[in-house]
Design a protein around this motif. Structure first.
Motif, PDB file in Angstrom:
ATOM      1  N   ALA A 185       0.844  -1.192   0.000  1.00  0.00           N
ATOM      2  CA  ALA A 185       0.000   0.000   0.000  1.00  0.00           C
ATOM      3  C   ALA A 185       0.880   1.243   0.000  1.00  0.00           C
ATOM      4  O   ALA A 185       1.804   1.372   0.806  1.00  0.00           O
ATOM      5  N   ALA A 186       0.598   2.147  -0.913  1.00  0.00           N
ATOM      6  CA  ALA A 186       1.276   3.436  -1.044  1.00  0.00           C
ATOM      7  C   ALA A 186       2.666   3.341  -1.652  1.00  0.00           C
ATOM      8  O   ALA A 186       3.368   4.357  -1.748  1.00  0.00           O
ATOM      9  N   THR A 187       3.108   2.140  -2.090  1.00  0.00           N
ATOM     10  CA  THR A 187       4.441   2.033  -2.689  1.00  0.00           C
ATOM     11  C   THR A 187       4.481   1.192  -3.964  1.00  0.00           C
ATOM     12  O   THR A 187       5.264   1.476  -4.859  1.00  0.00           O
ATOM     13  N   LYS A 188       3.674   0.150  -4.074  1.00  0.00           N
ATOM     14  CA  LYS A 188       3.863  -0.829  -5.150  1.00  0.00           C
ATOM     15  C   LYS A 188       3.704  -0.202  -6.532  1.00  0.00           C
ATOM     16  O   LYS A 188       4.447  -0.521  -7.464  1.00  0.00           O
ATOM     17  N   VAL A 189       2.734   0.659  -6.702  1.00  0.00           N
ATOM     18  CA  VAL A 189       2.532   1.321  -7.986  1.00  0.00           C
ATOM     19  C   VAL A 189       3.357   2.606  -8.062  1.00  0.00           C
ATOM     20  O   VAL A 189       3.932   2.936  -9.103  1.00  0.00           O
ATOM     21  N   LYS A 190       3.453   3.313  -6.958  1.00  0.00           N
ATOM     22  CA  LYS A 190       4.110   4.619  -6.951  1.00  0.00           C
ATOM     23  C   LYS A 190       5.583   4.533  -7.325  1.00  0.00           C
ATOM     24  O   LYS A 190       6.065   5.302  -8.178  1.00  0.00           O
ATOM     25  N   LEU A 191       6.334   3.634  -6.704  1.00  0.00           N
ATOM     26  CA  LEU A 191       7.778   3.618  -6.905  1.00  0.00           C
ATOM     27  C   LEU A 191       8.167   3.382  -8.360  1.00  0.00           C
ATOM     28  O   LEU A 191       9.004   4.117  -8.909  1.00  0.00           O
ATOM     29  N   PRO A 192       7.585   2.403  -9.058  1.00  0.00           N
ATOM     30  CA  PRO A 192       7.918   2.267 -10.484  1.00  0.00           C
ATOM     31  C   PRO A 192       7.540   3.495 -11.306  1.00  0.00           C
ATOM     32  O   PRO A 192       8.252   3.857 -12.252  1.00  0.00           O
ATOM     33  N   LEU A 193       6.434   4.148 -10.962  1.00  0.00           N
ATOM     34  CA  LEU A 193       6.059   5.363 -11.681  1.00  0.00           C
ATOM     35  C   LEU A 193       7.109   6.454 -11.527  1.00  0.00           C
ATOM     36  O   LEU A 193       7.312   7.273 -12.425  1.00  0.00           O
ATOM     37  N   LEU A 194       7.780   6.465 -10.378  1.00  0.00           N
ATOM     38  CA  LEU A 194       8.823   7.457 -10.126  1.00  0.00           C
ATOM     39  C   LEU A 194      10.177   7.014 -10.672  1.00  0.00           C
ATOM     40  O   LEU A 194      11.184   7.696 -10.463  1.00  0.00           O
ATOM     41  N   GLY A 195      10.209   5.869 -11.343  1.00  0.00           N
ATOM     42  CA  GLY A 195      11.456   5.371 -11.900  1.00  0.00           C
ATOM     43  C   GLY A 195      12.365   4.730 -10.884  1.00  0.00           C
ATOM     44  O   GLY A 195      13.573   4.582 -11.114  1.00  0.00           O
ATOM     45  N   VAL A 196      11.800   4.341  -9.746  1.00  0.00           N
ATOM     46  CA  VAL A 196      12.584   3.737  -8.676  1.00  0.00           C
ATOM     47  C   VAL A 196      12.423   2.219  -8.746  1.00  0.00           C
ATOM     48  O   VAL A 196      11.306   1.711  -8.824  1.00  0.00           O
ATOM     49  N   GLY A 197      13.532   1.510  -8.710  1.00  0.00           N
ATOM     50  CA  GLY A 197      13.490   0.058  -8.796  1.00  0.00           C
ATOM     51  C   GLY A 197      13.239  -0.586  -7.458  1.00  0.00           C
ATOM     52  O   GLY A 197      12.454  -0.105  -6.645  1.00  0.00           O
ATOM     53  N   SER A 198      13.967  -1.646  -7.185  1.00  0.00           N
ATOM     54  CA  SER A 198      13.744  -2.445  -5.982  1.00  0.00           C
ATOM     55  C   SER A 198      14.544  -1.867  -4.821  1.00  0.00           C
ATOM     56  O   SER A 198      15.722  -2.177  -4.630  1.00  0.00           O
ATOM     57  N   LEU A 199      13.934  -0.999  -4.050  1.00  0.00           N
ATOM     58  CA  LEU A 199      14.608  -0.360  -2.916  1.00  0.00           C
ATOM     59  C   LEU A 199      14.852  -1.349  -1.785  1.00  0.00           C
ATOM     60  O   LEU A 199      13.978  -2.151  -1.446  1.00  0.00           O
ATOM     61  N   LEU A 200      16.030  -1.265  -1.196  1.00  0.00           N
ATOM     62  CA  LEU A 200      16.338  -2.078  -0.016  1.00  0.00           C
ATOM     63  C   LEU A 200      16.175  -1.238   1.234  1.00  0.00           C
ATOM     64  O   LEU A 200      16.724  -0.138   1.329  1.00  0.00           O
TER      65      LEU A 200
END
Length: 761
Positions: A185-200
Motif C-alpha cells: 500500500a502506497a508504494t507498489k505502484v508509486k515507486l515504479p512510476l517514479l522510476g525507482v526500482g527495488s529499494l532495499l
C-alpha cells in the motif's frame, strides 16, 4: 472602501509571476537559502552546496572555503569528458570525499554517466575503471565502503565495491513474502512510476559485517485494484493489484526481523515469531548500538498505537529483551510528530534517553541500560523537538525546544544536564532555529530564520558562540518578483479561549481600499503542522503563488495538530474528521475579517492535498454558509477504507456512532458551493475510489461537482503537477474572482529542491 468587491481580471503575466513563487523556481531566486551539511567521517568537518558551489567548513579553525578549485575541475572535466562544463554549475552528483586508499585531496563523483576521480594536488580528472558498478538508487553502501547491499527478486544481496564478488544473503523469498521491502500500500505502484526500482530497506552494522532488515508477509492480505487506462506503450488498459488491508480487518501484514552476516552468510531470525505490521514507519525504528554493533534496539508500537516499547535484540542469537514499556489512553509517540525520527538515544554507557508526553508535554527521561527509570532530564510547559547531540563525558544534552517563546512553535537551541537540571537556553531570541549537529557532536550548524528572513546559517560552539559564518541570503530577487512576507498571526480557537497560530499572505499589489477573496491553504491532522514560523516549510511556494493571483491566503494550525501540548494534539483523537480544527479555521478567518476590512469573508475558498483534500471537501459539505469554493486534491474522503495504522492509531476503533465523523459521502447533501475533486488514477496511497464514493453520493444528492482524474499518476501527481496546479488556480480564479482565467499554461516543473522534498523536522 468600495461597496462591491472588485473582480480581478488576471493576465498571462500574473500566472507567470505566480509560477515563479513555486518551490522548484523559488530556489533559483534564493539559491543559498538551504545549508545541508555532509559530515566528514569523524564529524570534525563538513561540506555543503551553496548555489552552484561546493563548500568545505572546518569549525575547529574557523574556516569556510571552497571544497575544491571549481575552475580547475571544470577545465579538467571538460577536457576529459568532451562536454563544456561551467565552473558555477558543475554537473556532478554522488560526490565522495575521503576515498579509501586515496590522498585526502581526492574527490570521486558521477557526471555524464561516468564515474570520475579528481585530484586537487595534480589537477587531473580521470575515469574510474576499478570501482565496479556505482551505488544505485535503493542500494546501501557499507560504512567501510567495501560492500553494497541491494534487493533482487525479493532477496537481499551484496556485492563488493570493485564488482568482483556478488552473492545472496537470503535465498527463500516468495511473492508477497520477501526481505527488505515495503508494505505494498502506497508504494507498489508509486515507486515504479517514479522510476525507482527495488529499494532495499536495511541498515549496516557500524563494523560493516552485518545488516539488520526485515521480512514482510503480505500473502493473505486482500487486494485492491487500480486500472491504468492509457499505458505509456499503448495497448490495452493495465490492471495493478495491491495488497491493501483496511481499518478493522482481522488479517494484516506481519513481519520478522533478520540479522544477515556477510562473512558467514548466516540469517539470524529474531525470536518470538511474526508480529503484526500496519505502519510503514515501524520499518525505520531500529538501529545498531555500540561501536561495532553489539546490539540492535527496536521501537515497537502496538496496532492501536497506545503502547510503545523499546526492545533490545541480540544479533547473535535473535533473543529479545523488553527494556521500556509506556502505555496511554491515546497514541503514545516516540517523537513530536510522525515524519521525524524517534527522539530516543542509547548512549555508549548503555543509558537510554527516552522522549515522552506522559506529563502532557514532551520531555526527555533517563533510563538505565536495563530499563530502570533514573529520572527526568527536562521539564516544563514546553516540549523537546529534536535531540542534537549528547556529551557523555560532560553529562549534557543539546536539543531543540518549542514553547519557550510567546510563539510556541519557534525552535530554540537548549542544553540540560543528563542527571536533571542545568537547563540553559543556548539561543534566546525571536528567530526559529533549525539546528543540526554531527553524529558525535562538538558543534552546531544553526539555520535561523523568520517568515520574512531567509535562514542565516552559522556554526556555533556548545555555548552558542559563532565559530564560522556560512550563509546570509537576502530576499531581493524574490521581492523583485513581487513577493512580500506573510504576517504571522495569533487568534483564538472556536472554544473561545485556546490561542492558535497561522500565516496570512497579502495579495500582490495590495490595496487596503479594495476587498480580496480569501483562500484557506490547509493541511490538518496529527502528523505535521501547517503554518511554520520559519522561512520555509513543506508547502512553501503554494500560498505565495495564490497571493500572486490576487487572493489573501491563510494557513492555520487548529486544535488537533502537533507541537503543542498533548491535550492540544488529542483534539484529533476520536475526531479524525477534524471538526474542532474546521471550527477553528472558520473562527480564525472571521476574526481576521474583523481585524482587516480588506478581507472579504463572504468569498472564502479552500484547497489542500491529501489530508488537506479531505478537509477541503469537508468544509464545503458541512460549512456551506462559509466556504463557497474548494479544490480537493487526492483527498481520503472515506477514512474507514484508508490505511489501517492511520485510522486505528489516530482515531481509535471505528464504530457505527463515530464512522460518520470519518467519511465525507454522508454529508454530500450539504454541498452548495463549487467543488473540484482532483485524483491520480494510480494513487496507491489514497485510492481514487474514495473520491468516486463521494461523487456517487453527490449524484444521489443531485449536487453539482467537478472532477479531474489524471491518468497514469500517483498520489503527488508527479509529472503532471504543473497541470494540476494550473487547474487548481483556474477553479479558484473563476469562482472566487468571478472572472475567466488567462490562457497561460504552466511548464512541467523541474526537480524539487532538497529542502522541499525533505523539510526539516
Amino acid at each position: 472602501m468600495t461597496g462591491q468587491p472588485e473582480r480581478i481580471q488576471l493576465t498571462d503575466a500574473d500566472y507567470a509571476r505566480a509560477e515563479q513563487m513555486l518551490a522548484p523556481y523559488r530556489a533559483r531566486l534564493i539559491p543559498n537559502a538551504s545549508v545541508v551539511p555532509e559530515w566528514s567521517a569523524d564529524g570534525a568537518r563538513f561540506r555543503y552546496r551553496s548555489g552552484g558551489r561546493h563548500v568545505l567548513v572546518d569549525p575547529a579553525v574557523g574556516v569556510r572555503r571552497e571544497a575544491f578549485d571549481h575552475d580547475r575541475l571544470a577545465t579538467a572535466l571538460s577536457e576529459a569528458s568532451g562536454h563544456a562544463v561551467p565552473a558555477d554549475d558543475l554537473p556532478i552528483t554522488a560526490p565522495e570525499y575521503e576515498v579509501p586508499g586515496r590522498e585526502p585531496d581526492v574527490l570521486r563523483f558521477s557526471a555524464f554517466d561516468t564515474r570520475w576521480e579528481w585530484s586537487e594536488r595534480t589537477g587531473t580528472c580521470t575515469r574510474v575503471e576499478d570501482e565496479g558498478p556505482p551505488v544505485g538508487p535503493g542500494e546501501i553502501a557499507s560504512p567501510d565502503r567495501a560492500w553494497v547491499a541491494f534487493r533482487r527478486a525479493g532477496d537481499v544481496w551484496v556485492r563488493s565495491r570493485d564488482g568482483r564478488q556478488e552473492f545472496a544473503l537470503t535465498t527463500d523469498a516468495e511473492p508477497h513474502w520477501d526481505y527488505g521491502g515495503f508494505l505494498e500500500a502506497a508504494t507498489k505502484v508509486k515507486l515504479p512510476l517514479l522510476g525507482v526500482g527495488s529499494l532495499l530497506h536495511a541498515e549496516w552494522s557500524p563494523d560493516s559485517t552485518r545488516l539488520i532488515t526485515h521480512r514482510i508477509d503480505q500473502r493473505e492480505l486482500p487486494e485492491q485494484v487500480l486500472v491504468e487506462a492509457a499505458p505509456k506503450g499503448g495497448g490495452r488498459p493495465v490492471v495493478h493489484r495491491i495488497r491493501y488491508p483496511m481499518p478493522g480487518d482481522e488479517v494484516q501484514a506481519t513481519m520478522t526481523w533478520h540479522v544477515l552476516d556477510v562473512g558467514t552468510r548466516r540469517n539470524t531470525t529474531a525470536a518470538g515469531g511474526p508480529e503484526e505490521l500496519t505502519s510503514p514507519y515501524a520499518l525505520d525504528r531500529r538501529w545498531w548500538t555500540g561501536e561495532k554493533g553489539k546490539s540492535v534496539h527496536v521501537l515497537h508500537q502496538s496496532r492501536d498505537g497506545r503502547t510503545l516499547e523499546l526492545r533490545r535484540l541480540d544479533p547473535d542469537t535473535g533473543a529479545w529483551t523488553t527494556l521500556i514499556t509506556e502505555t496511554g489512553p491515546t497514541r503514545v509517540d516516540p517523537s513530536p510528530y510522525l515524519h521525524v525520527p524517534p527522539l530516543v538515544r542509547v548512549l555508549d554507557s548503555g543509558e537510554i534517553l527516552w522522549w515522552s508526553q506522559r506529563d502532557g508535554w514532551g520531555h526527555l527521561y533517563r533510563y538505565s541500560a536495563d530499563g530502570e527509570l533514573l529520572g527526568r532530564v527536562t521539564d516544563g510547559q514546553w516540549l523537546v523537538r529534536r535531540v542534537l547531540w549528547v556529551d557523555e563525558d560532560r553529562r549534557q544534552v543539546w536539543f531543540l525546544a518549542c514553547g519557550l517563546n510567546a510563539d510556541p512553535y519557534l525552535r530554540q537551541i537548549c542544553r540540560a544536564d543528563l542527571d536533571g537540571g542545568g537547563f540553559v537556553r543556548v539561543t534566546d531570541d525571536d528567530l526559529d532555529h533549525d539546528a543540526v549537529a554531527p553524529p558525535r557532536g562538538g558543534y552546531l550548524v544553526d539555520r535561523a530564520s523568520t517568515v520574512g528572513l531567509p535562514p542565516r546559517a552559522r556554526v556555533l560552539d556548545d555555548q552558542g558562540q559563532v565559530l564560522v559564518e556560512l550563509e546570509a541570503p537576502d530576499t531581493a530577487a524574490l521581492e523583485a518578483a513581487g513577493w512580500t512576507p506573510p504576517e504571522r498571526f495569533r487568534t483564538t480557537s472556536a472554544d473561545g479561549h485556546t490561542p492558535i497560530y497561522g500565516l496570512l499572505w497579502r495579495p500582490y499589489g495590495f490595496d487596503p481600499t479594495q476587498r480580496y477573496p480569501v483562500v484557506d491553504h490547509t493541511y490538518p491532522g496529527p502528523n505535521i503542522h501547517r503554518a511554520s514560523p520559519a522561512f520555509g516549510d513543506l508547502f512553501t511556494g503554494e500560498p505565495e503563488a495564490l497571493a500572486a493571483l490576487g487572493f489573501a491566503v491563510v494557513a492555520l494550525d487548529g486544535r488537533g495538530t502537533p507541537l503543542r501540548s498533548k491535550a492540544f494534539l488529542d483534539h484529533s483523537y476520536g475526531d479524525l474528521g477534524m471538526a474542532a480544527a474546521l471550527d477553528d479555521h472558520v473562527a480564525a478567518i472571521r476574526e481576521l475579517g474583523r481585524r482587516y476590512s480588506w478581507l472579504d469573508t463572504g468569498r472564502v475558498g479552500i484547497t489542500g492535498h491529501s489530508g488537506g483534500g479531505f478537509l477541503t471537501a469537508r468544509a464545503l459539505l458541512t460549512r456551506p454558509g462559509f466556504f463557497s469554493v474548494g479544490v480537493a486534491q487526492a483527498g481520503p474522503h472515506d477514512f474507514s477504507i484508508y490505511l489501517p495504522f492511520w485510522v486505528e492509531q489516530n482515531h481509535g476503533e471505528i464504530t457505527d456512532e463515530n464512522r460518520r465523523a470519518l467519511v465525507n459521502p454522508p454529508h454530500a447533501g450539504g454541498l452548495r458551493g463549487k467543488l473540484l475533486l482532483i485524483d491520480g488514477e494510480l494513487d496507491d496511497n489514497v485510492l481514487p475510489h474514495q473520491s468516486m464514493r463521494l461523487v456517487e453520493a453527490l449524484i444521489e444528492a443531485d449536487a453539482d461537482v467537478d472532477m479531474l482524474v489524471v491518468p497514469g499518476v500517483e498520489h503527488n501527481f508527479t509529472g503532471r503537477l504543473h497541470y494540476v496546479t494550473r487547474r487548481t488556480w483556474d477553479h479558484l480564479v473563476r469562482h472566487l474572482h468571478g472572472t475567466e482565467p488567462p490562457a497561460h499554461r504552466l511548464a512541467p516543473f523541474p526537480d524539487m529542491p532538497d529542502w522541499a522534498v525533505n523539510p526539516a523536522g
